[in-house]
Design a protein around this motif. Structure first.
Motif, PDB file in Angstrom:
ATOM      1  N   ASN A   1       0.826  -1.206   0.000  1.00 53.94           N
ATOM      2  CA  ASN A   1       0.000   0.000   0.000  1.00 53.94           C
ATOM      3  C   ASN A   1       0.860   1.257   0.000  1.00 53.94           C
ATOM      4  O   ASN A   1       0.530   2.262  -0.642  1.00 53.94           O
ATOM      5  CB  ASN A   1      -0.911  -0.011   1.226  1.00 53.94           C
TER       6      ASN A   1
ATOM      7  N   VAL B   1       2.141   2.053  -3.497  1.00 52.14           N
ATOM      8  CA  VAL B   1       1.155   2.738  -4.330  1.00 52.14           C
ATOM      9  C   VAL B   1       1.112   4.218  -3.969  1.00 52.14           C
ATOM     10  O   VAL B   1       1.081   5.089  -4.855  1.00 52.14           O
ATOM     11  CB  VAL B   1      -0.236   2.094  -4.157  1.00 52.14           C
TER      12      VAL B   1
ATOM     13  N   PRO C   1       5.637   6.357 -10.477  1.00 49.17           N
ATOM     14  CA  PRO C   1       5.643   4.893 -10.376  1.00 49.17           C
ATOM     15  C   PRO C   1       7.025   4.292 -10.192  1.00 49.17           C
ATOM     16  O   PRO C   1       7.157   3.239  -9.563  1.00 49.17           O
ATOM     17  CB  PRO C   1       4.996   4.433 -11.692  1.00 49.17           C
TER      18      PRO C   1
ATOM     19  N   GLY D   1       7.711   3.956  -6.552  1.00 55.88           N
ATOM     20  CA  GLY D   1       6.957   2.850  -5.960  1.00 55.88           C
ATOM     21  C   GLY D   1       7.574   1.505  -6.291  1.00 55.88           C
ATOM     22  O   GLY D   1       7.676   0.619  -5.437  1.00 55.88           O
TER      23      GLY D   1
ATOM     24  N   VAL E   1       0.208  -5.328  -7.575  1.00 58.51           N
ATOM     25  CA  VAL E   1       0.659  -3.949  -7.350  1.00 58.51           C
ATOM     26  C   VAL E   1       1.776  -3.582  -8.325  1.00 58.51           C
ATOM     27  O   VAL E   1       1.778  -2.495  -8.915  1.00 58.51           O
ATOM     28  CB  VAL E   1       1.114  -3.760  -5.893  1.00 58.51           C
TER      29      VAL E   1
ATOM     30  N   HIS F   1       0.272  -2.847 -11.641  1.00 62.05           N
ATOM     31  CA  HIS F   1      -0.387  -1.542 -11.654  1.00 62.05           C
ATOM     32  C   HIS F   1       0.638  -0.419 -11.823  1.00 62.05           C
ATOM     33  O   HIS F   1       0.438   0.517 -12.612  1.00 62.05           O
ATOM     34  CB  HIS F   1      -1.177  -1.373 -10.364  1.00 62.05           C
ATOM     35  N   LEU F   2       1.754  -0.531 -11.105  1.00 58.50           N
ATOM     36  CA  LEU F   2       2.771   0.521 -11.188  1.00 58.50           C
ATOM     37  C   LEU F   2       3.475   0.512 -12.545  1.00 58.50           C
ATOM     38  O   LEU F   2       3.786   1.571 -13.101  1.00 58.50           O
ATOM     39  CB  LEU F   2       3.784   0.360 -10.047  1.00 58.50           C
TER      40      LEU F   2
END
Length: 417
Positions: free
Chosen positions: A336, A339, A347, A350, A370, A373-374
């Motif tokens: 988390n 993100v 990104p 992250g 995750v 997503h990044l």
């Protein structure tokens, strides 16, 4: 438990800890009571769909499980000694079970009592939490293992040892005195948190949510809050559950598909639950000391108070995750936080945090979800699609698998993907 009728199954899951509580209080033997109740649940699973749910389903289960318990006791080698022990625990006016359709005479909450029995300090925190998730939350061993990031066989052994430890200890079945709370409260709150999580985002099966579990966790947390209204972490947990559950109606699309937070219709969020949660956490934070549930509730409040995804105060969320990382060792916080860093610093920042993830996360599908997503935010469609596919293979939740597979397919189909 046989999955034949979702309504009956939900009812049995809710009643099971209450019936175990009744029999444990009556006979003083938790392990035998739990075994007897499991047999009674199987009988109900077979009979109720065909014959109908009795007028007092809890009384029916108590009566049937009581008979099963008597049969088990009599089959033991030390039959006579154990029957005398059981008889000694039963007051003279309660030596016959109530009728299956008799009214419920229990004014107290046996589920809450079960919660505290299982969280007794004779057990290690991990064992207490695992046993309570099984006996009170109705979670399977596999679901509990997933929550702890350990193999299912390991968790099965842990639960068996915990049951035996409870049996050998002679622990009385009652809600503990206030002086006993500090030794149990952390485990109680952790159990409620994990039960809620399994309800809000089911780790296995065809449904994204198991609403009955998340609602039961909220109900029990309210009960604990009533007993300890001045405890800031109890208030923080209740606030967290309310603020998270408030988004529940928007988490699924018309066909049960997963809808990510950034894409949710915020008009479907439960504004009353958000208002209650914000009020609770606002009052709790100044009381201190600040614990992990209060910090998570504060993060949830920042998300819930944003009118749109673009309005989210990510710098504040990142700062709160920094606080949370200092006071909690939960490895999922790393995901988390990654993100939040990506939303503030890009990104690449992250992804750098996830370059050397905690060992417990290396086999977890959320790490790859995750990362995907990044990578997608960074414009690296090939890496994103690859990680989405890995995440899809590693999750046991069918809605999550479908969502992750679809993301991968869409990225692969884009020009240059």
């Amino acid at each position: 438990m046989t999955t034949f009728d979702p309504n009956v199954e939900d009812l049995l899951r809710t009643l099971a800890p209450q019936v175990v509580g009744v029999l444990t209080r009556r006979y003083g033997d938790f392990a035998t009571a739990e075994d007897a109740v499991q047999e009674a649940l199987l009988d109900a699973a077979t009979q109720w769909p065909a014959e109908g749910v009795p007028r007092n389903p809890r009384g029916w289960l108590v009566q049937v499980a009581g008979r099963r318990m008597t049969e088990q006791v009599r089959s033991e080698q030390a039959r006579r000694r154990r029957e005398e022990l059981v008889a000694g625990h039963v007051p003279a006016d309660r030596r016959s079970a109530p009728g299956a359709d008799a009214g419920d005479q229990g004014a107290h909450d046996d589920t809450l009592a079960m919660l505290f029995l299982c969280c007794h300090p004779v057990l290690s925190p991990a064992s207490a939490i695992a046993l309570t998730l099984r006996s009170v939350g109705g979670l399977t061993t596999g679901e509990i293992a997933a929550a702890f990031l350990v193999p299912e066989a390991t968790m099965g052994q842990r639960i068996s040892r915990a049951k035996q430890r409870i049996k050998d200890s002679g622990v009385p079945f009652r809600i503990p005195d206030r002086a006993e709370w500090p030794a149990r409260l952390d485990a109680v709150l952790h159990v409620l948190y994990l039960i809620f999580n399994e309800g809000y985002a089911s780790s296995t099966g065809p449904e994204l949510r198991r609403v009955e579990l998340s609602q039961e966790a909220i109900r029990l947390t309210r009960a604990v809050h009533t007993l300890l209204p001045g405890n800031a972490e109890v208030a923080g947990l209740l606030a967290l559950l309310l603020l998270t559950e408030a988004r529940g109606p928007a988490r699924t699309g018309p066909h049960g598909e997963l809808v990510p937070l950034a894409e949710q219709d915020r008009g479907r969020w439960d504004t009353a639950a958000i208002a209650e949660g914000v009020s609770l956490i606002t009052a709790a934070l100044p009381r201190g000391p600040v614990g992990p549930y209060q910090v998570q509730a504060a993060i949830a409040a920042v998300h819930d108070e944003a009118q749109t995804a673009a309005d989210t105060d990510w710098p504040q969320i990142l700062a709160l995750y920094g606080v949370l990382a200092r006071i909690s060792d939960n490895p999922l916080i790393v995901l988390n936080r990654a993100v939040a860093i990506a939303m503030v610093d890009g990104p690449a920042a992250g992804l750098a945090l996830l370059a050397d993830p905690p060992p417990a996360l290396t086999a977890h599908h959320r790490l790859y979800a995750v990362r995907a997503h990044l990578h997608e935010l960074a414009g690296d469609r090939e890496e994103a699609a690859a990680d989405y596919r890995i995440a899809a293979r590693r999750t046991a939740s069918l809605p999550e698998r479908h969502h992750l597979s679809l993301r991968a397919a869409r990225l692969a189909a884009q020009p240059g993907g």
